[in-house]
Design an enzyme around this catalytic site. Structure first.
Site, PDB file in Angstrom:
ATOM      1  N   GLU A 156       1.682   2.107   0.428  1.00  0.00           N
ATOM      2  CA  GLU A 156       1.515   3.533   0.698  1.00  0.00           C
ATOM      3  C   GLU A 156       0.459   3.717   1.793  1.00  0.00           C
ATOM      4  O   GLU A 156      -0.564   3.041   1.807  1.00  0.00           O
ATOM      5  CB  GLU A 156       1.058   4.263  -0.568  1.00  0.00           C
ATOM      6  CG  GLU A 156       0.885   5.771  -0.360  1.00  0.00           C
ATOM      7  CD  GLU A 156       0.376   6.504  -1.596  1.00  0.00           C
ATOM      8  OE1 GLU A 156       0.582   7.722  -1.679  1.00  0.00           O
ATOM      9  OE2 GLU A 156      -0.230   5.847  -2.478  1.00  0.00           O
ATOM     10  N   LYS A 185       7.396  11.790  -1.016  1.00  0.00           N
ATOM     11  CA  LYS A 185       6.740  11.732  -2.335  1.00  0.00           C
ATOM     12  C   LYS A 185       6.949  13.041  -3.078  1.00  0.00           C
ATOM     13  O   LYS A 185       6.636  14.130  -2.586  1.00  0.00           O
ATOM     14  CB  LYS A 185       5.250  11.452  -2.140  1.00  0.00           C
ATOM     15  CG  LYS A 185       4.467  11.232  -3.429  1.00  0.00           C
ATOM     16  CD  LYS A 185       3.033  10.832  -3.086  1.00  0.00           C
ATOM     17  CE  LYS A 185       2.204  10.540  -4.318  1.00  0.00           C
ATOM     18  NZ  LYS A 185       0.825  10.140  -3.955  1.00  0.00           N
ATOM     19  N   CYS A 214       3.649   5.961  -5.276  1.00  0.00           N
ATOM     20  CA  CYS A 214       2.409   6.094  -6.039  1.00  0.00           C
ATOM     21  C   CYS A 214       2.588   6.934  -7.312  1.00  0.00           C
ATOM     22  O   CYS A 214       3.140   6.459  -8.285  1.00  0.00           O
ATOM     23  CB  CYS A 214       1.303   6.639  -5.126  1.00  0.00           C
ATOM     24  SG  CYS A 214      -0.374   6.254  -5.728  1.00  0.00           S
TER      25      CYS A 214
END
Length: 302
Positions: free
Chosen positions: A59, A132, A175
């Site tokens: 990331e 995301k 994440c």
């Protein structure tokens, strides 16, 4: 330009490649974008040199994990020639003949910023992107974390991302996406054999949750791969590291420490079938009771 279908469902045929090496590139991120791009290229080349044909980056690999840096490092994905991070990924994927899951970089689009992962095929084609979905906004800290509110700077993605590749169906999360089992269940329902999570957990959440979350995404007996920046990366907090590959029984196949490194792991999808034959969770699942599973299944088939 890659599209991002809301209802991608992978075909049921056996993937073209069922045994392969995945390369996990845990790199040190600096405050210099050009240096980060160069180091990422070097680690990708090192992974390919060790036999990896599928390669995963961390990331925010081109940018420090600091909210005040995202806009400065952001790239416009609509013109790959003006996006140096994406251009490098496309070029190196093509030159090496590998598939690259490009961690994430900040994306700018129509006045918004996104935390976005891009996937490039072995011919350099920009096949897909994942924005995301679940942004990391902490309430009152419980574990001694630094304050971090991603939604003050980043807009949330709206679409799950499942990509049909030579390595079968790959789901992508970034994440904090890993904290939500519903997304992994959706990916499994859409045919994923592997879910990749580039991430940058901090020292407290990493110690408490990073390995646990990866191992508990095995409810549907598939592979999980994660990739983090190294701990000594630039940014507003220290990063946990410990990039990992988890097998379909929830076992840790391999993991790194917290330093810069390249991890090479053998993946064999036959293990998925063996696990599902031993533990036929799909046939045992009580979808007559779990209403939300019905919703996921309907979404995957629509």
């Amino acid at each position: 330009m890659a599209s991002n279908s809301k209802r991608t469902v992978c075909p049921l045929q056996i993937p073209k490649i069922t045994q392969f090496k995945i390369g996990i590139c845990q790199l040190k991120v600096t405050t210099e974008k050009s240096a980060n791009i160069l180091k990422a290229r070097e680690l990708i080349q090192a992974a390919a040199g060790k036999g990896a044909s599928l390669i995963l980056l961390p990331e925010m690999w081109n940018c420090p994990c600091s909210t005040d840096m995202f806009a400065k490092f952001a790239e416009d994905f609509s013109d790959i020639d003006s996006a140096p991070s994406l251009l490098m990924l496309s070029e190196v994927a093509s030159s090496l003949g590998v598939t690259i899951i490009g961690g994430s970089v900040p994306e700018k689009d129509a006045g918004q910023l996104y935390n976005t992962c891009c996937l490039f095929g072995p011919n350099g084609e920009f096949k897909a992107k994942h924005r995301k979905i679940h942004l990391f906004d902490m309430g009152k800290p419980l574990l001694g974390e630094v304050q971090f509110k991603e939604s003050d700077y980043i807009s949330a993605g709206k679409n799950p991302t499942v990509v049909d590749t030579d390595f079968g169906c790959i789901g992508i999360g970034i994440c904090h996406d890993i904290r939500f089992p519903e997304l992994a269940m959706l990916y499994s329902a859409r045919g994923a054999q592997l879910i990749c999570y580039p991430g940058a957990f901090n020292m407290s959440t990493g110690a408490a949750l990073w390995e646990l979350e990866q191992r508990t995404r095995q409810d549907d007996s598939l592979y999980v791969a994660s990739c983090s920046p190294s701990r000594d990366s630039a940014g507003s907090y220290a990063i946990w590291g410990h990039s990992t590959v988890v097998g379909p029984m929830g076992e840790i196949i391999a993991t790194t420490g917290h330093d810069k490194t390249v991890l090479i792991v053998d993946v064999d999808y036959a293990a998925i079938q063996r696990t599902r034959e031993s533990f036929p969770l799909e046939s045992q699942r009580r979808s007559d009771i779990y209403q939300f599973v019905d919703v996921l299944t309907e979404s995957s088939n629509s």
